[in-house]
Write a protein that holds these residues in place. Sequence first.
Motif, PDB file in Angstrom:
ATOM      1  N   ARG A 102       0.836  -1.217   0.000  1.00  0.00           N
ATOM      2  CA  ARG A 102       0.000   0.000   0.000  1.00  0.00           C
ATOM      3  C   ARG A 102       0.866   1.260   0.000  1.00  0.00           C
ATOM      4  N   LEU A 103       1.948   1.233   0.782  1.00  0.00           N
ATOM      5  CA  LEU A 103       2.852   2.386   0.835  1.00  0.00           C
ATOM      6  C   LEU A 103       3.580   2.577  -0.495  1.00  0.00           C
ATOM      7  N   GLN A 104       3.926   1.479  -1.161  1.00  0.00           N
ATOM      8  CA  GLN A 104       4.551   1.587  -2.486  1.00  0.00           C
ATOM      9  C   GLN A 104       3.587   2.254  -3.466  1.00  0.00           C
ATOM     10  N   ILE A 105       2.330   1.852  -3.418  1.00  0.00           N
ATOM     11  CA  ILE A 105       1.323   2.448  -4.296  1.00  0.00           C
ATOM     12  C   ILE A 105       1.200   3.945  -4.000  1.00  0.00           C
ATOM     13  N   LYS A 106       1.127   4.279  -2.713  1.00  0.00           N
ATOM     14  CA  LYS A 106       1.005   5.693  -2.326  1.00  0.00           C
ATOM     15  C   LYS A 106       2.227   6.488  -2.777  1.00  0.00           C
ATOM     16  N   ALA A 107       3.422   5.973  -2.520  1.00  0.00           N
ATOM     17  CA  ALA A 107       4.649   6.684  -2.909  1.00  0.00           C
ATOM     18  C   ALA A 107       4.727   6.833  -4.422  1.00  0.00           C
ATOM     19  N   GLN A 108       4.357   5.796  -5.147  1.00  0.00           N
ATOM     20  CA  GLN A 108       4.375   5.851  -6.609  1.00  0.00           C
ATOM     21  C   GLN A 108       3.413   6.919  -7.108  1.00  0.00           C
ATOM     22  N   ARG A 109       2.231   6.972  -6.536  1.00  0.00           N
ATOM     23  CA  ARG A 109       1.235   7.978  -6.950  1.00  0.00           C
ATOM     24  C   ARG A 109       1.681   9.395  -6.582  1.00  0.00           C
ATOM     25  N   LEU A 110       2.277   9.542  -5.409  1.00  0.00           N
ATOM     26  CA  LEU A 110       2.785  10.865  -5.012  1.00  0.00           C
ATOM     27  C   LEU A 110       3.907  11.309  -5.948  1.00  0.00           C
ATOM     28  N   ALA A 111       4.770  10.391  -6.328  1.00  0.00           N
ATOM     29  CA  ALA A 111       5.857  10.727  -7.255  1.00  0.00           C
ATOM     30  C   ALA A 111       5.293  11.067  -8.631  1.00  0.00           C
ATOM     31  N   ALA A 112       4.297  10.318  -9.086  1.00  0.00           N
ATOM     32  CA  ALA A 112       3.673  10.606 -10.385  1.00  0.00           C
ATOM     33  C   ALA A 112       3.014  11.984 -10.376  1.00  0.00           C
ATOM     34  N   ALA A 113       2.368  12.317  -9.258  1.00  0.00           N
ATOM     35  CA  ALA A 113       1.731  13.639  -9.143  1.00  0.00           C
ATOM     36  C   ALA A 113       2.784  14.743  -9.136  1.00  0.00           C
ATOM     37  N   ALA A 114       3.873  14.535  -8.428  1.00  0.00           N
ATOM     38  CA  ALA A 114       4.959  15.526  -8.408  1.00  0.00           C
ATOM     39  C   ALA A 114       5.543  15.695  -9.804  1.00  0.00           C
ATOM     40  N   PHE A 115       5.715  14.604 -10.516  1.00  0.00           N
ATOM     41  CA  PHE A 115       6.245  14.673 -11.881  1.00  0.00           C
ATOM     42  C   PHE A 115       5.283  15.424 -12.798  1.00  0.00           C
ATOM     43  N   ALA A 116       3.988  15.136 -12.683  1.00  0.00           N
ATOM     44  CA  ALA A 116       2.987  15.785 -13.530  1.00  0.00           C
ATOM     45  C   ALA A 116       2.962  17.296 -13.311  1.00  0.00           C
ATOM     46  N   LYS A 117       3.200  17.721 -12.077  1.00  0.00           N
ATOM     47  CA  LYS A 117       3.200  19.152 -11.750  1.00  0.00           C
ATOM     48  C   LYS A 117       4.581  19.780 -11.906  1.00  0.00           C
ATOM     49  N   ARG A 118       5.553  18.937 -12.290  1.00  0.00           N
ATOM     50  CA  ARG A 118       6.951  19.395 -12.378  1.00  0.00           C
ATOM     51  C   ARG A 118       7.418  19.932 -11.028  1.00  0.00           C
ATOM     52  N   GLY A 119       6.901  19.304  -9.950  1.00  0.00           N
ATOM     53  CA  GLY A 119       7.232  19.748  -8.603  1.00  0.00           C
ATOM     54  C   GLY A 119       8.173  18.785  -7.906  1.00  0.00           C
TER      55      GLY A 119
END
Length: 157
Positions: A102-119
Motif C-alpha cells: 500500500r505504501l509503495q502504491i502511495k509513494a508511486q502515486r505521489l511521485a507521479a503527481a509531483a512529476f505531472a506538476k513538475r514539482g
Amino acid sequence: MDSYLIAKTLHIISSTILFGFGAGTAWYFWNAHLSRDPATIARVGAMVVRADWIFTGASGIVQPASGLWLVHLTGHPLDSSWLIVTYGLYALAFACWVPVVRLQIKAQRLAAAAFAKRGALGPDYERTMRLWFALGWPAFLGLTAVFWLMVAKPDLW
C-alpha cells in the motif's frame, strides 16, 4: 516424481521467488527513491507494485500451502516448536508486506503527481518512504530466520 519431491520442489521454488522478488523489488524501489527523480520513482514504483502483486503475492500463498503439505508428508507435528516460530515469523512478514505494498502504491502515486506538476517530492512522500523502509526490515529479517528454521528444524522448547 513422488508427492514429497513435488511438494519440496514447489516449496523451494516459491520460497526463492518470495524472498528474491521481495528483496529485488525493495532494492529497485529504494534506489529509485534515492534518485530523488519523481519520474524514475513513478516508473519504477509502478513496476515494483505489479511485480509484488504477481510474484511476491502468489508465492506468498503457495508457501504456507506447500509448507503444510510438507509437514503432513513428513509427519512433523503441527505444534513443533520450530514450526510455531515459523508461523509467527511468516505472519509478521505478511503483516509488514501488506502495508508495504500500500505504501509503495502511495509513494508511486505521489511521485507521479509531483512529476505531472513538475514539482518536488513533498513531506507526505518522505513520511511514506520512511514507513516503507521501517516495515521492510522485520519482513526481511523474519523470512531470513524462517529459512534457517526450515533447514535446521531446531527443538526450541
